[in-house]
Design a protein around this motif. Structure first.
Motif, short mmCIF file in Angstrom:
data_model
loop_
_atom_site.label_atom_id
_atom_site.label_comp_id
_atom_site.label_asym_id
_atom_site.label_seq_id
_atom_site.Cartn_x
_atom_site.Cartn_y
_atom_site.Cartn_z
N UNK A 1 0.93 -1.29 0.28
CA UNK A 1 0.06 0.04 0.01
C UNK A 1 0.88 1.14 0.03
N UNK A 2 0.60 2.14 -0.89
CA UNK A 2 1.40 3.42 -0.99
C UNK A 2 0.57 4.75 -0.91
N UNK A 3 1.18 5.69 -0.07
CA UNK A 3 0.58 7.02 -0.17
C UNK A 3 1.88 8.03 -0.23
N UNK B 1 10.47 10.54 0.99
CA UNK B 1 11.13 10.15 2.19
C UNK B 1 10.83 11.02 3.32
N UNK B 2 9.85 11.79 3.42
CA UNK B 2 9.67 12.71 4.65
C UNK B 2 9.77 12.20 5.82
N UNK C 1 7.67 3.96 8.82
CA UNK C 1 7.68 4.72 7.39
C UNK C 1 8.89 4.10 6.61
N UNK C 2 8.73 3.96 5.35
CA UNK C 2 9.73 3.71 4.33
C UNK C 2 9.43 4.17 3.18
#
Length: 161
Positions: free
Chosen positions: A8-10, A46-47, A73-74
């Motif tokens: 899953x990506x945001x 990459x925040x 997070x990654x």
């Protein structure tokens, strides 16, 4: 049996995509499908690498019996396109970033998550980051619907029983 691998990506991997990961894993547990899947989440930026999900996401998810605090997070890597069977974006902007960076032979893996919840009549899971608690609850509603729809689609296609 080979596991079905879902990413899953945001954008920052602290609100929508970890929520989707947690909700989907919880659904897999209730349906006794955990052994058939490998699930992860990532961001196109990459925040927040190494950070736990936003506390508001954690609180909203916990209210529905979903725990997110163990997630970190990654950023999406090139290897993700090869490893994962499904790369599910939360919105069109992140889908475009993924498609731009994805090798041609893996483009079929990149999709919008809400394709699996057509009854919602929306294409994107909105980013709740700059809003109030309602936004996080709305994300949960949408992610729950798409998770159910995704499982049902995999069953219809005979990928899982």
């Amino acid at each position: 049996m080979r596991k079905i691998k879902v990413l899953f990506v945001c954008m920052g991997n602290i609100c929508r995509s970890p929520t989707a990961e947690g909700v989907f894993n919880t659904l897999l547990m209730t349906r006794r499908l955990t052994d058939a899947f490998e699930v992860d989440s990532a961001g196109t930026h990459a925040y927040h690498v190494g950070d736990a999900p936003d506390l508001r996401s954690q609180k909203a998810a916990r209210g529905r019996g979903v725990e997110l605090k163990h997630l970190k997070a990654r950023k999406v890597t090139q290897n993700d396109f090869e490893v994962f069977d499904y790369v599910l974006a939360m919105d069109e902007e992140n889908q475009a970033i993924l498609s731009e960076n994805c090798p041609d032979k893996f483009q079929h893996k990149v999709r919008l998550f809400l394709e699996y919840a057509p009854h919602l009549k929306q294409r994107e899971v909105p980013d709740p980051y700059y809003g109030g608690a309602y936004g996080f609850e709305r994300v949960l509603d949408m992610v729950e619907a798409a998770s159910e729809g995704f499982i049902e689609a995999l069953q219809r296609e005979g990928i899982i029983s």
